[in-house]
Design a protein around this motif. Sequence first.
Motif, mmCIF file in Angstrom:
data_model
loop_
_atom_site.group_PDB
_atom_site.id
_atom_site.type_symbol
_atom_site.label_atom_id
_atom_site.label_comp_id
_atom_site.label_asym_id
_atom_site.label_seq_id
_atom_site.Cartn_x
_atom_site.Cartn_y
_atom_site.Cartn_z
ATOM 1 N N LEU A 52 0.847 -1.193 0.000
ATOM 2 C CA LEU A 52 0.000 0.000 0.000
ATOM 3 C C LEU A 52 0.881 1.243 0.000
ATOM 4 N N MET A 53 0.599 2.160 -0.929
ATOM 5 C CA MET A 53 1.344 3.412 -0.993
ATOM 6 C C MET A 53 0.422 4.543 -1.416
ATOM 7 N N ASP A 54 0.783 5.725 -0.960
ATOM 8 C CA ASP A 54 0.029 6.919 -1.329
ATOM 9 C C ASP A 54 0.506 7.421 -2.695
ATOM 10 N N ILE A 55 0.226 6.644 -3.727
ATOM 11 C CA ILE A 55 0.590 6.991 -5.101
ATOM 12 C C ILE A 55 -0.619 6.741 -6.004
ATOM 13 N N GLU A 56 -0.598 7.332 -7.179
ATOM 14 C CA GLU A 56 -1.688 7.111 -8.126
ATOM 15 C C GLU A 56 -1.524 5.780 -8.843
ATOM 16 N N SER A 57 -0.280 5.472 -9.257
ATOM 17 C CA SER A 57 -0.004 4.217 -9.961
ATOM 18 C C SER A 57 1.478 3.901 -9.856
ATOM 19 N N GLU A 58 1.896 2.815 -10.493
ATOM 20 C CA GLU A 58 3.317 2.411 -10.470
ATOM 21 C C GLU A 58 4.200 3.383 -11.245
ATOM 22 N N THR A 59 3.609 4.336 -11.927
ATOM 23 C CA THR A 59 4.389 5.331 -12.665
ATOM 24 C C THR A 59 5.390 6.025 -11.745
ATOM 25 N N ASP A 60 4.935 6.380 -10.528
ATOM 26 C CA ASP A 60 5.831 7.038 -9.562
ATOM 27 C C ASP A 60 7.011 6.141 -9.208
ATOM 28 N N ILE A 61 6.753 4.854 -9.074
ATOM 29 C CA ILE A 61 7.807 3.910 -8.701
ATOM 30 C C ILE A 61 8.808 3.737 -9.843
ATOM 31 N N ILE A 62 8.304 3.600 -11.059
ATOM 32 C CA ILE A 62 9.188 3.414 -12.224
ATOM 33 C C ILE A 62 10.126 4.609 -12.382
ATOM 34 N N GLU A 63 9.566 5.807 -12.253
ATOM 35 C CA GLU A 63 10.394 7.018 -12.373
ATOM 36 C C GLU A 63 11.426 7.097 -11.252
ATOM 37 N N ALA A 64 11.004 6.737 -10.029
ATOM 38 C CA ALA A 64 11.925 6.784 -8.888
ATOM 39 C C ALA A 64 13.070 5.785 -9.055
ATOM 40 N N LEU A 65 12.774 4.603 -9.553
ATOM 41 C CA LEU A 65 13.826 3.595 -9.770
ATOM 42 C C LEU A 65 14.810 4.047 -10.842
ATOM 43 N N TRP A 66 14.289 4.692 -11.877
ATOM 44 C CA TRP A 66 15.170 5.182 -12.937
ATOM 45 C C TRP A 66 16.133 6.236 -12.370
ATOM 46 N N CYS A 67 15.632 7.141 -11.556
ATOM 47 C CA CYS A 67 16.477 8.164 -10.932
ATOM 48 C C CYS A 67 17.490 7.519 -9.987
ATOM 49 N N TRP A 68 17.055 6.460 -9.265
ATOM 50 C CA TRP A 68 17.982 5.730 -8.397
ATOM 51 C C TRP A 68 19.106 5.125 -9.230
ATOM 52 N N GLY A 69 18.763 4.530 -10.380
ATOM 53 C CA GLY A 69 19.761 3.941 -11.263
ATOM 54 C C GLY A 69 20.738 4.974 -11.788
ATOM 55 N N GLN A 70 20.244 6.153 -12.119
ATOM 56 C CA GLN A 70 21.121 7.229 -12.589
ATOM 57 C C GLN A 70 22.112 7.635 -11.506
ATOM 58 N N GLU A 71 21.631 7.735 -10.279
ATOM 59 C CA GLU A 71 22.502 8.121 -9.171
ATOM 60 C C GLU A 71 23.562 7.054 -8.911
ATOM 61 N N GLN A 72 23.172 5.783 -9.030
ATOM 62 C CA GLN A 72 24.147 4.701 -8.846
ATOM 63 C C GLN A 72 25.217 4.725 -9.930
ATOM 64 N N CYS A 73 24.825 5.042 -11.143
ATOM 65 C CA CYS A 73 25.805 5.153 -12.236
ATOM 66 C C CYS A 73 26.855 6.217 -11.900
ATOM 67 N N LYS A 74 26.415 7.340 -11.352
ATOM 68 C CA LYS A 74 27.345 8.414 -10.988
ATOM 69 C C LYS A 74 28.293 7.949 -9.887
ATOM 70 N N GLU A 75 27.752 7.265 -8.880
ATOM 71 C CA GLU A 75 28.580 6.800 -7.765
ATOM 72 C C GLU A 75 29.600 5.758 -8.214
ATOM 73 N N LEU A 76 29.202 4.933 -9.186
ATOM 74 C CA LEU A 76 30.086 3.872 -9.674
ATOM 75 C C LEU A 76 30.941 4.318 -10.856
ATOM 76 N N ASP A 77 30.797 5.598 -11.195
ATOM 77 C CA ASP A 77 31.553 6.173 -12.324
ATOM 78 C C ASP A 77 31.264 5.424 -13.625
ATOM 79 N N LEU A 78 29.967 5.131 -13.841
ATOM 80 C CA LEU A 78 29.532 4.475 -15.069
ATOM 81 C C LEU A 78 28.789 5.461 -15.950
ATOM 82 N N GLU A 79 28.745 5.181 -17.228
ATOM 83 C CA GLU A 79 27.953 6.001 -18.140
ATOM 84 C C GLU A 79 26.464 5.821 -17.808
ATOM 85 N N CYS A 80 25.727 6.932 -17.767
ATOM 86 C CA CYS A 80 24.288 6.859 -17.456
ATOM 87 C C CYS A 80 23.503 6.453 -18.698
#
Length: 450
Positions: A184-212
């Motif tokens: 249960l989450m206070d969201i409209e749909s999984e769209t919020d989750i998909i976008e959040a995971l993508w941003c998390w992946g981008q941040e991990q790429c920066k930390e690991l010095d990988l191409e985004c």
Amino acid sequence: MEPVTKLSNKRKLKTQIANLLESEVMSDVVFLVDQPPKRCPCHKLILGLGSQVFQTMFYGKIREKEEIHVPDVTKEGFSIMLRYLYSDEIKIESEYDAFEAAYVSKKYLIKPLFKACESYLVSNILLDPEAVFSLYEEASFLEMKQLQSRCLGFISKNAKKVLHSKFFHSASKSTIEDILKLDLMDIESETDIIEALWCWGQEQCKELDLECSDKNIRFLTRDFLQYVRFLSMKMEDLQPILEKFQLLDTSEQLAILWNLTMSKTTSCAKIPSNLCEIARNRSVNNCSRIELPTEYRYDGNLTNFLPDEQCTTAEVTVSGSPLIIVGAVLAFRPIPCYSAIHRMLDFEMTVGNTTTDIHSSVKSLQKADAEEGTSEQLEQELFLEEYVAISEGEKAQLTIRAATEGVRIMQCRDKEFTLNCGEARLTFHFHTNGADKLLFPIKEIMCVAG
């Protein structure tokens, strides 16, 4: 009853032992704690009596030396532990104290102190979308189940803010997985989750010095796909978000889209094993509403509607699937002969899982501002500050406090009843305390079955 002199001697002995904490008299071991090392003279016997770990260290077959280095424990945490062992007193004044004392009590298996630290944190911690991640990860490290539950409850209720927080993007992988497991989450749909995971992946790429790149982000987030409920989304929402955030490869996208477009009678494509098969929307807006056996009763006595405060309590148990109580639908009727300014309902609902010691409440002051003369029922959805989960075997309590003037509120027809919510069965048992009326201004309970 013990003689006064015997009690006095006990208190004297207790005081003498506590006083040893402040001096080095008769100390026979020294702990060097923290970085840089700080001396803590102690007494082996007292420590050994309070902890099995210390008993083994000092009186086991392989005994410790008289000077023991403990660099991973802070002076503050060690001092709180010593105070407890010497005087049975627990003095915690801050979040920092609680975490440091919890760490040392866990290290030396002092359960009462550990429980006290967790209770302090659960009761006094202030959660917000930034702090909740560090608190949750600290609680996970120390295995503080109650504090973990409190943090996840906050995340569930505040998912929109939390998922878009920069602190989500830097959270650990295990924390992200635990969040994605929430039903249960206070969201409209999984769209919020998909976008959040993508941003998390981008941040991990920066930390690991990988191409985004799409490929690298997809690689870093691949283990999360088993929790993302793609099948709960509408086609018009899913296609644009997958085009923007390429979490799925081509074959995975086709499998999801095929299952969404085909009817249930049509043979669906097999979902890849790494993807989530749950089609239930986790949005709080899709929670179930269970109607309660309540009704309006009027015995002709207008004094029943004078300002008064009523408190009703019910024990709640769940059988079958776990259940999450989200909130309630409040309902009342204005009395036409009262003016609008004199028609009000001051309401508070508290739900507590007495087994896990998780409690949450919601308050509302309702005024019947409608035109005078109306007696139509007024309703409002009210959501708890934090959602409360109840599993089979656990005990919970629901308390309603209501102060009214110029309005009619409903009464429960039965003192005990059972309601169904999916695979869960919810049983209410009211404490009447001799009252002949069970005033209960709730039309429906809002909940989600696990």
